[in-house]
Design a protein around this motif. Structure first.
Motif, PDB file in Angstrom:
ATOM      1  N   LEU A 298      -2.387  -7.459  10.296  1.00 15.76           N
ATOM      2  CA  LEU A 298      -1.766  -6.632  11.337  1.00 15.76           C
ATOM      3  C   LEU A 298      -2.526  -5.310  11.496  1.00 15.76           C
ATOM      4  CD1 LEU A 298       0.486  -6.247  13.398  1.00 15.76           C
ATOM      5  CD2 LEU A 298       1.961  -5.413  11.553  1.00 15.76           C
TER       6      LEU A 298
ATOM      7  N   ALA B 179       6.218   2.665  11.900  1.00 15.72           N
ATOM      8  CA  ALA B 179       5.168   2.363  12.883  1.00 15.72           C
ATOM      9  C   ALA B 179       5.771   1.684  14.104  1.00 15.72           C
ATOM     10  CB  ALA B 179       4.123   1.445  12.248  1.00 15.72           C
TER      11      ALA B 179
ATOM     12  N   ALA C  55      -2.137  -2.450   2.293  1.00 16.14           N
ATOM     13  CA  ALA C  55      -2.129  -2.702   3.741  1.00 16.14           C
ATOM     14  C   ALA C  55      -1.610  -4.094   4.028  1.00 16.14           C
ATOM     15  CB  ALA C  55      -3.539  -2.564   4.309  1.00 16.14           C
ATOM     16  N   PHE C  56      -1.043  -4.259   5.204  1.00 15.46           N
ATOM     17  CA  PHE C  56      -0.780  -5.591   5.758  1.00 15.46           C
ATOM     18  C   PHE C  56      -2.017  -5.845   6.624  1.00 15.46           C
ATOM     19  CE2 PHE C  56       2.433  -8.144   8.537  1.00 15.46           C
ATOM     20  CZ  PHE C  56       1.849  -9.322   8.125  1.00 15.46           C
TER      21      PHE C  56
ATOM     22  N   VAL D   5      -4.003  -3.584  14.872  1.00 17.86           N
ATOM     23  CA  VAL D   5      -3.722  -2.202  15.289  1.00 17.86           C
ATOM     24  C   VAL D   5      -5.027  -1.469  15.590  1.00 17.86           C
ATOM     25  CG1 VAL D   5      -2.914   0.053  14.461  1.00 17.86           C
ATOM     26  CG2 VAL D   5      -1.483  -1.974  14.145  1.00 17.86           C
TER      27      VAL D   5
ATOM     28  N   VAL E  52      -4.302   5.869  13.832  1.00 20.03           N
ATOM     29  CA  VAL E  52      -4.287   5.127  12.556  1.00 20.03           C
ATOM     30  C   VAL E  52      -3.106   5.604  11.717  1.00 20.03           C
ATOM     31  CG1 VAL E  52      -5.478   4.860  10.324  1.00 20.03           C
ATOM     32  CG2 VAL E  52      -6.742   4.549  12.468  1.00 20.03           C
ATOM     33  N   LYS E  53      -2.939   6.924  11.649  1.00 16.08           N
ATOM     34  CA  LYS E  53      -1.860   7.470  10.817  1.00 16.08           C
ATOM     35  C   LYS E  53      -0.484   7.119  11.366  1.00 16.08           C
ATOM     36  CE  LYS E  53      -2.591  11.422   8.549  1.00 16.08           C
ATOM     37  NZ  LYS E  53      -3.178  11.109   7.249  1.00 16.08           N
ATOM     38  N   GLN E  54      -0.369   7.022  12.691  1.00 10.81           N
ATOM     39  CA  GLN E  54       0.936   6.711  13.290  1.00 10.81           C
ATOM     40  C   GLN E  54       1.310   5.237  13.164  1.00 10.81           C
ATOM     41  OE1 GLN E  54       0.437   7.915  17.375  1.00 10.81           O
ATOM     42  NE2 GLN E  54       1.269   9.967  17.038  1.00 10.81           N
ATOM     43  N   VAL E  55       0.350   4.359  13.352  1.00 11.07           N
ATOM     44  CA  VAL E  55       0.706   2.955  13.615  1.00 11.07           C
ATOM     45  C   VAL E  55       0.199   1.946  12.578  1.00 11.07           C
ATOM     46  CG1 VAL E  55       0.757   1.159  15.384  1.00 11.07           C
ATOM     47  CG2 VAL E  55       0.611   3.523  16.090  1.00 11.07           C
ATOM     48  N   ALA E  56      -0.910   2.218  11.916  1.00 10.47           N
ATOM     49  CA  ALA E  56      -1.480   1.179  11.043  1.00 10.47           C
ATOM     50  C   ALA E  56      -0.537   0.875   9.871  1.00 10.47           C
ATOM     51  CB  ALA E  56      -2.841   1.628  10.519  1.00 10.47           C
ATOM     52  N   PRO E  57      -0.277  -0.412   9.607  1.00 10.75           N
ATOM     53  CA  PRO E  57       0.606  -0.788   8.494  1.00 10.75           C
ATOM     54  C   PRO E  57      -0.141  -0.656   7.154  1.00 10.75           C
ATOM     55  CG  PRO E  57      -0.185  -2.759   9.584  1.00 10.75           C
ATOM     56  CD  PRO E  57      -0.730  -1.589  10.363  1.00 10.75           C
ATOM     57  N   ILE E  58      -0.249   0.611   6.725  1.00  8.71           N
ATOM     58  CA  ILE E  58      -0.979   0.959   5.497  1.00  8.71           C
ATOM     59  C   ILE E  58      -0.138   2.000   4.769  1.00  8.71           C
ATOM     60  CG2 ILE E  58      -3.111   1.996   4.583  1.00  8.71           C
ATOM     61  CD1 ILE E  58      -4.523   0.958   7.150  1.00  8.71           C
TER      62      ILE E  58
END
Lengths: 164, 81
Positions: free
Chosen positions: A63, A147, A59-60, A67, A123-129
């Motif tokens: 950020l 994302a 993960a970042f 999110v 979470v699935k759409q946007v989180a930088p993971i």
């Protein structure tokens, strides 16, 4: 403290810890909550017919936490009074372990289910993971879509899935 | 001017490193930083149309201007959850 509720962590996740944090927050606000709805994502043993040995999540984190706060704000606008806790794990995970834990507290049950589903979709759409799957015979970085926190079409799609 | 570049997941693996410094002319944008990094690591080039970017740990646009000392992050398509 938002850090209790919105975090990237490198140890086993605890739904109970998140639920307790939300219950306390709801009580501090003087209203309590009528419903707590939770979601836990866990590591599958098979992906597209390949046997998974383990996963690694990267993960970042700074950020990702922002999110999560954005998702919390979106939920607050759509379901007034809702409280949200999101913990995502990073590092090596074995089959069956929890990768993400989400709890939503609302006055009534209907919006608790909806807001919880919305949270995991966002979470699935946007989180930088990123998920790195390791198989018996190789490994693959799983990649969805880029994302974009401002993509209103994606946000609407998440809302429709949540309210279906 | 010099900016710090952060690469994640497959981008990090392809480049062989998660962080590097990058020198770009004053007035450069995030896109200019990406081009400089991709020139150094050609294996990143196919990602050009499929990345997100962040500036000092906030989402940004490829057109966002960068300044001396900024941290510019490039993010491959995400897969959390």
């Amino acid at each position: 403290m938002a850090a209790d509720r919105l975090a990237v962590v490198d140890a086993a996740l605890s739904l109970e810890r998140l639920a307790t944090a939300l219950e306390r927050l709801a009580r501090d606000r003087g209203e309590g909550c009528g419903a707590l709805c939770s979601f836990v994502g866990t590591v599958r043993a098979v992906h597209q017919e390949r046997r998974v040995r383990h996963l690694e999540y990267e993960a970042f984190a700074p950020l990702a936490v922002k999110v999560f706060a954005q998702i919390e704000a979106e939920i607050g606008r759509h379901w007034p009074g809702a409280l949200v806790a999101i913990h995502h794990r990073v590092g090596r995970l074995e089959i069956g372990e929890a990768s993400v834990a989400i709890v939503v507290a609302t006055p009534h049950r209907a919006e608790a289910f909806q807001a919880c589903r919305y949270a995991i979709e966002r979470v699935k759409q946007v989180a930088p993971i990123w998920k790195h799957e390791f198989y018996e015979d190789g490994d693959v970085w799983i990649e969805g879509a880029p994302a974009d926190p401002d993509d209103e079409t994606a946000r609407q799609a998440a809302l429709e899935r949540a309210c279906a | 001017m010099r900016v710090k570049v952060q690469l994640f997941a497959r981008l990090r693996e392809l480049a062989g490193r998660g962080e590097c410094d990058c020198d770009v002319p004053a007035g450069s944008s995030v896109a200019d930083v990406w081009r400089a990094v991709a020139d150094r690591h050609a294996s990143l080039k196919p990602f050009a149309g499929a990345i997100s970017c962040a500036l000092n740990a906030d989402f940004a646009r490829m057109t966002s201007p960068v300044h001396e000392g900024d941290e510019v992050a490039f993010l491959p398509p995400v897969s959390g959850g």
